[in-house]
Design a protein around this motif. Structure first.
Motif, short mmCIF file in Angstrom:
data_model
loop_
_atom_site.label_atom_id
_atom_site.label_comp_id
_atom_site.label_asym_id
_atom_site.label_seq_id
_atom_site.Cartn_x
_atom_site.Cartn_y
_atom_site.Cartn_z
N GLY A 220 0.88 -1.27 -0.03
CA GLY A 220 -0.03 -0.03 0.08
C GLY A 220 0.99 1.18 0.00
N ALA A 221 0.92 1.91 -1.20
CA ALA A 221 1.83 3.03 -1.35
C ALA A 221 1.11 4.21 -0.40
CB ALA A 221 2.02 3.64 -2.64
N ASN A 222 0.00 4.34 -0.14
CA ASN A 222 -0.53 5.49 0.36
C ASN A 222 -1.26 5.36 1.76
OD1 ASN A 222 -2.83 3.75 -0.43
ND2 ASN A 222 -4.36 5.34 -0.23
N VAL A 223 -0.50 4.13 2.51
CA VAL A 223 -0.56 4.04 3.93
C VAL A 223 0.70 4.51 4.81
CG1 VAL A 223 -1.18 2.49 5.77
CG2 VAL A 223 -2.05 1.88 3.25
N LYS A 224 0.45 5.38 5.48
CA LYS A 224 1.61 5.98 6.33
C LYS A 224 1.19 5.99 7.86
CE LYS A 224 3.09 8.54 2.21
NZ LYS A 224 3.85 7.73 1.78
N TYR A 225 2.39 5.79 8.61
CA TYR A 225 2.21 6.31 10.05
C TYR A 225 1.96 7.89 10.26
CZ TYR A 225 3.93 1.66 11.53
OH TYR A 225 3.93 0.36 11.73
N ASN A 226 1.01 8.14 11.13
CA ASN A 226 0.84 9.49 11.29
C ASN A 226 1.70 10.13 12.46
OD1 ASN A 226 -0.58 8.67 13.66
ND2 ASN A 226 -2.54 8.66 12.72
N THR A 227 1.68 11.34 12.63
CA THR A 227 2.50 11.92 13.62
C THR A 227 2.19 11.54 15.15
OG1 THR A 227 1.26 13.91 13.60
CG2 THR A 227 3.17 14.00 12.25
N ALA A 228 0.95 11.30 15.25
CA ALA A 228 0.55 10.80 16.48
C ALA A 228 0.97 9.54 17.12
CB ALA A 228 -1.10 11.03 16.45
N SER A 229 1.51 8.60 15.95
CA SER A 229 1.93 7.26 16.29
C SER A 229 3.16 7.25 16.89
CB SER A 229 1.96 6.61 15.06
OG SER A 229 2.83 6.97 14.17
N GLY A 230 4.11 8.49 16.50
CA GLY A 230 5.39 8.51 17.01
C GLY A 230 6.36 7.97 16.29
N LYS A 231 5.73 7.46 15.01
CA LYS A 231 6.63 6.44 13.98
C LYS A 231 6.77 7.26 12.86
CE LYS A 231 5.21 1.94 15.92
NZ LYS A 231 4.87 0.61 15.86
N THR A 232 7.63 6.99 11.85
CA THR A 232 7.75 7.39 10.60
C THR A 232 7.84 6.14 9.60
OG1 THR A 232 10.15 7.53 10.61
CG2 THR A 232 9.11 9.49 11.41
N GLY A 233 7.38 6.74 8.58
CA GLY A 233 7.54 5.59 7.33
C GLY A 233 6.32 5.15 7.00
N THR A 234 6.50 3.90 6.70
CA THR A 234 5.19 3.26 5.94
C THR A 234 5.29 1.87 6.48
OG1 THR A 234 6.45 2.48 4.28
CG2 THR A 234 5.02 4.44 3.79
#
Length: 587
Positions: A169-183
């Motif tokens: 899924g190219a359009n699924v990403k971690y959001n800022t609230a997750s504390g994670k970056t990337g996909t």
């Protein structure tokens, strides 16, 4: 539109080279077959499929067959690989989730094992892959038994091994609230087939947060599908892939009034407002063809790419009734597609069973799954007043239905102790007729497996207080925002409650509050009403965000919606008929 012969559609993609250009390498073609499966939803066994052929017993009706089922799907794949060893099996999302009892009660592990056994290589994510949250999806991908529902996990295989194919899924990403970056998932997968490098790039509908349980995807964002795919095209070109196929869990439908259907080759009648059309028009021209899903429609169409050139956009209905087929002639030397042809293949279970060509390896999976759930599945629930109670023609979600009325009544009856006066049911949560056509019994009986197929999500009941104005506002959300246009979701309502709507009116003005009645009298905008619903809807699911503002909310975690329906059927079965009650009126 004049219907073309039932042959494969061919779109030429090879441009004649000018004499002034440098000499190109000699073409090195390889024939590649791509078979796609979308919206499988763990349907291990065949279900009823209305073909476009007349019924020989009644020319006024279409012939219905038993289609799909893993035994027949796998047999189609076996035949395709015999005809062309350069065949790859891919998915368009919603392979799991909203599944019948023989997969759903086993956390869809049988479905994953069946897809593994059929040699699936890669699939787009679907919104239903997220039904149980991101961590559980990781478990489905990678294996193990650490689940948020240990009563179901690893009951099919005590050492569940996970999917051998990859969800992308190219359009699924971690959001800022997750504390994670990337996909959390790769955007694409490159598969080598017959020496050709075929890139599959994936995307899931950006509306996913509004149509799954919000807490399950709270750490994710779902970005624009076309933008996300286009962003990885330069990377794929740099890798010198020979073809790019888009796998996307988003779809459309044929425009009203058209006679085009799943077998029409090269249709140009996809509703222009359909999400897939709007996406396809923006996706980079380097994408050869688009395998779609989500709308549970069968179509084999052409949509202009950003340069105005026709490009194949195809979808294979639902539950494995159809397989999407692309036949590509790929020039490995020059890294391009010379031709591509497309067709929807009917997976006719009846014919294969009669000819004894079902895949026995898949028969064993079906048998094992059925044996593990038999004690629950086969429990008698009730005898109905009609052989079948339906959820609407063609799984319609924009109309009142007989089954929707009954489910709302069941939820109202089950929550009287919490003071319920009204019940609301989201149509997307009604997943099958009661029973499915293939399960209709002469004595009009239904078992728990039939009931589970109707409501397989495991939702529980919620009761809240809403003002009359909030009730009007939530009814307006049936036609606005993400539910606008072809995505209307008409909430099913309980006895004693009714309303009228005018679809042609602007947003927020489609319902006159005087046309919303409870016990025959218009509701009071300032009044308070106790309203029952499932937990998914109560959390604002299906974009009914007004419900997040309810007060005096009572959660009933031990009252499952499927049990509520079963109890109501048991108490009222013989009086329940396939009749729409007329609680909703379109003006």
């Amino acid at each position: 539109m004049k219907r073309m012969p039932l042959a494969l559609m061919t779109v030429s993609l090879l441009l004649a080279a000018c004499s002034t250009t440098p000499t190109r390498p000699a073409a090195s073609p390889v024939d590649v077959t791509v078979l796609g499966l979308n919206d499988f939803h763990g349907y291990l066994e065949p279900t009823s499929f209305p073909t476009n052929q007349p019924d020989p017993k009644d020319a006024t009706k279409k012939l219905a067959i038993n289609a799909g089922g893993i035994e027949a799907i796998s047999a189609e794949l076996i035949d395709a690989r015999k005809a062309n060893p350069n065949t790859i099996f891919v998915g368009g999302g919603d392979l799991i989730g909203a599944s019948p009892i023989n997969s759903g009660l086993l956390r869809d592990e049988p479905a994953v094992y069946a897809l593994n056994g059929m040699g699936m290589k890669v699939s787009a994510l679907g919104n239903h892959e997220f039904d149980q949250g991101l961590d559980e999806l990781f478990r489905m991908q990678n294996g193990g038994c650490e689940s948020n529902d240990k009563a179901k996990a690893c009951k099919f295989d005590p050492n569940y091994k996970g999917a051998t194919f990859k969800w992308i899924g190219a359009n699924v990403k971690y959001n800022t609230a997750s504390g994670k970056t990337g996909t959390p998932f790769a955007p694409y997968s490159i598969q080598e087939i017959g020496g050709a490098k075929i890139a599959f790039v994936g995307a899931v509908t950006k509306t996913t947060p509004g149509i799954v349980s919000p807490e399950g995807v709270s750490m994710l964002e779902f970005t624009d599908e076309a933008d996300a795919v286009n962003a990885v095209i330069p990377e794929l070109k740099a890798k010198k892939v020979d073809a790019i196929i888009m796998l996307i869990h988003e779809g459309g439908e044929i425009s009203a009034g058209s006679t085009d259907d799943y077998s029409t080759v090269g249709c140009k009648t996809l509703n222009d407002q359909s999400p897939i059309v709007q996406i396809a028009k923006r996706v980079d021209v380097a994408v050869t063809a688009i395998i779609s899903g989500h709308s549970h429609q069968g179509y084999n169409c052409l949509v202009p790419d950003p340069k105005g050139k026709d490009r194949i956009v195809i979808q294979g209905q639902q539950y494995g009734h159809l397989l999407q087929r692309l036949d590509l002639k790929v020039d490995k030397a020059n890294h391009e597609v010379m031709t591509v042809r497309a067709a929807n293949l009917v997976v006719n279970y009846d014919t294969r069973k009669a000819n004894n060509t079902l895949d026995f390896a898949m028969t064993q999976i079906v048998g094992t799954a059925n044996n593990k759930v038999a004690a629950i599945k086969n429990q008698f629930v009730a005898t109905l007043g009609d052989p079948q109670i339906q959820r609407g023609i063609g799984n319609a979600r924009n109309t009142e239905t007989a089954l929707g009325d009954i489910i709302a009544d069941a939820q109202l009856a089950a929550t009287q102790a919490q003071g319920s006066q009204i019940a609301l049911m989201n149509p997307g949560g009604i997943r099958a007729d009661l029973p499915d056509t293939t399960q209709i019994k002469a004595d009009k009986s239904v078992n728990f497996g039939d009931v589970f197929a109707v409501q397989p999500f495991g939702n529980t009941m919620t009761v809240m207080t809403l003002t009359g104005q909030q009730i009007k506002d939530v009814l307006e959300q049936q036609f606005s925002g993400a539910n606008a246009g072809t995505a209307n979701k008409l909430l099913q309502v309980s006895a004693g409650f009714s309303y009228k709507y005018t679809l042609a009116n602007p947003d927020g003005q489609r319902i006159n509050i005087a046309d919303i009645t409870f016990k025959g009298a218009p509701i009071n905008p300032a009044g308070s009403y106790r309203v029952a619903m499932n937990s998914f809807l109560g959390a604002g699911g299906d974009n009914f965000t007004v419900l997040k503002g309810g007060t005096n909310v009572v959660q009933l975690p031990n009252l499952a919606d499927v049990d509520v329906l079963a109890a109501y059927l048991k108490a009222n079965g013989p009086s329940l008929k396939n009749v729409v009650q007329g609680r909703i009126t379109k003006l």
